[in-house]
Design a protein around this motif. Structure first.
Motif, PDB file in Angstrom:
ATOM      1  N   GLY A 107      72.629  36.452 -53.211  1.00 27.78           N
ATOM      2  CA  GLY A 107      72.153  35.080 -53.307  1.00 27.78           C
ATOM      3  C   GLY A 107      70.993  34.879 -54.259  1.00 27.78           C
ATOM      4  N   THR A 146      73.275  33.024 -59.557  1.00 26.65           N
ATOM      5  CA  THR A 146      74.422  32.123 -59.464  1.00 26.65           C
ATOM      6  C   THR A 146      75.274  32.288 -60.714  1.00 26.65           C
ATOM      7  OG1 THR A 146      73.163  30.518 -58.168  1.00 26.65           O
ATOM      8  CG2 THR A 146      75.162  29.725 -59.249  1.00 26.65           C
ATOM      9  N   ALA A 192      69.203  32.104 -59.246  1.00 26.27           N
ATOM     10  CA  ALA A 192      69.457  31.092 -58.220  1.00 26.27           C
ATOM     11  C   ALA A 192      68.171  30.390 -57.816  1.00 26.27           C
ATOM     12  CB  ALA A 192      70.097  31.739 -56.992  1.00 26.27           C
ATOM     13  N   SER A 193      68.295  29.103 -57.543  1.00 24.12           N
ATOM     14  CA  SER A 193      67.188  28.361 -56.959  1.00 24.12           C
ATOM     15  C   SER A 193      67.061  28.746 -55.496  1.00 24.12           C
ATOM     16  CB  SER A 193      67.435  26.850 -57.086  1.00 24.12           C
ATOM     17  OG  SER A 193      67.521  26.467 -58.440  1.00 24.12           O
ATOM     18  N   ASP A 222      67.489  28.302 -51.902  1.00 20.49           N
ATOM     19  CA  ASP A 222      68.424  27.509 -51.118  1.00 20.49           C
ATOM     20  C   ASP A 222      68.059  27.630 -49.639  1.00 20.49           C
ATOM     21  OD1 ASP A 222      71.199  27.776 -49.416  1.00 20.49           O
ATOM     22  OD2 ASP A 222      71.288  26.173 -50.908  1.00 20.49           O
ATOM     23  N   ARG A 267      69.525  27.034 -46.762  1.00 19.44           N
ATOM     24  CA  ARG A 267      70.437  27.711 -45.838  1.00 19.44           C
ATOM     25  C   ARG A 267      70.474  29.209 -46.107  1.00 19.44           C
ATOM     26  NH1 ARG A 267      76.758  26.219 -44.364  1.00 19.44           N
ATOM     27  NH2 ARG A 267      77.075  27.993 -42.965  1.00 19.44           N
ATOM     28  N   ALA A 268      70.521  29.600 -47.385  1.00 19.56           N
ATOM     29  CA  ALA A 268      70.572  31.023 -47.716  1.00 19.56           C
ATOM     30  C   ALA A 268      69.317  31.740 -47.239  1.00 19.56           C
ATOM     31  CB  ALA A 268      70.737  31.202 -49.223  1.00 19.56           C
ATOM     32  N   THR A 285      61.169  26.019 -49.220  1.00 13.92           N
ATOM     33  CA  THR A 285      62.477  25.554 -49.638  1.00 13.92           C
ATOM     34  C   THR A 285      62.489  24.042 -49.807  1.00 13.92           C
ATOM     35  OG1 THR A 285      63.197  25.555 -47.324  1.00 13.92           O
ATOM     36  CG2 THR A 285      63.760  27.472 -48.653  1.00 13.92           C
ATOM     37  N   LEU A 311      63.901  22.280 -53.193  1.00 13.79           N
ATOM     38  CA  LEU A 311      65.182  21.598 -53.170  1.00 13.79           C
ATOM     39  C   LEU A 311      65.043  20.131 -53.552  1.00 13.79           C
ATOM     40  CD1 LEU A 311      66.666  23.168 -49.931  1.00 13.79           C
ATOM     41  CD2 LEU A 311      67.205  23.734 -52.281  1.00 13.79           C
TER      42      LEU A 311
END
Length: 223
Positions: A65, A68, A78-79, A81, A83-84, A219, A223
């Motif tokens: 994760g 991306t 990846a930013s 995230d 949920r991750a 996060t 986001l």
């Protein structure tokens, strides 16, 4: 993709795991920033290796994760995230509980001493607002029972998913809330010294759960 100057090339024949770790560390410490495009040729030149281990490392980073990949287009960092990150927190907390419970009977007096030394270094780093040193000390402390547990499956999964949390912790370990971990570390170490597996496992879980407000804030900012 701009890369930092002065990077020491990796030795020829270096295992692909080392390429993976170098790229992972660059993402965690912010050298490679969220959204930055990753070109395997440039990364290979930067690290002084062929493209093959770089491509393999990028696939592993995608699975964790941290990267991306868009088929036929580009690979980027990846930013963060929400949920991750929360999924990673749940996995990391659960596996540290497993490791601590198994390790308590195996820890030596020297292991306990080294955990105390690491926590003191952790506290000093937080007082200075030195997130990098705090992360290193935290890794040292929690790594001692993980090693003593001698569970390769636990170690491998933790190695893959802990960096997802470290990206957030690096941003937040200078906060007062991060300092709550010092007292919990002391409780964990005392339980280990007393050979109380239940108390040590429960305290380990509480320690990782204290990250929840930090993860929510970090996060939310991203986001």
């Amino acid at each position: 993709m701009p890369l930092p100057a002065g990077q020491v090339p990796l030795a020829r024949g270096l295992l692909r795991d080392d390429v993976y770790r170098r790229l992972r560390e660059a993402i965690v410490d912010g050298t490679l920033t969220p959204g930055e495009q990753l070109r395997d040729g440039e990364l290979a030149t930067w690290l002084g290796v062929s493209r093959t281990p770089v491509r393999e490392a990028l696939l592993r980073l995608q699975q964790a994760g941290l990267v991306t990949a868009t088929p036929g287009r580009s690979t980027t960092v990846a930013s963060l995230d929400a949920r991750a990150v929360r999924d990673a927190q749940a996995v990391v907390a659960a596996l540290h509980e497993v490791a601590v419970r198994a390790a308590v009977s195996q820890l030596t007096d020297d292991d306990v001493r080294r955990m105390r030394v690491a926590n003191k270094a952790f506290a000093r780093a937080l007082r200075r607002g030195d997130a990098e040193a705090a992360l290193a000390a935290d890794d040292e402390l929690h790594g001692i029972p993980v090693k003593a547990a001698a569970n390769e499956a636990v170690r491998a999964v933790l190695e893959e998913y802990t960096p997802v949390l470290r990206r957030v912790e690096r941003l937040r370990f200078s906060s007062l809330r991060g300092r709550e971990s010092v007292a919990l570390h002391d409780q964990l170490i005392d339980a280990c010294a007393a050979r109380d597996a239940d108390a040590a496992a429960a305290t380990s879980t509480r320690t990782w759960q204290t990250l929840t407000p930090l993860l929510d804030q970090a996060t939310g900012d991203q986001l």
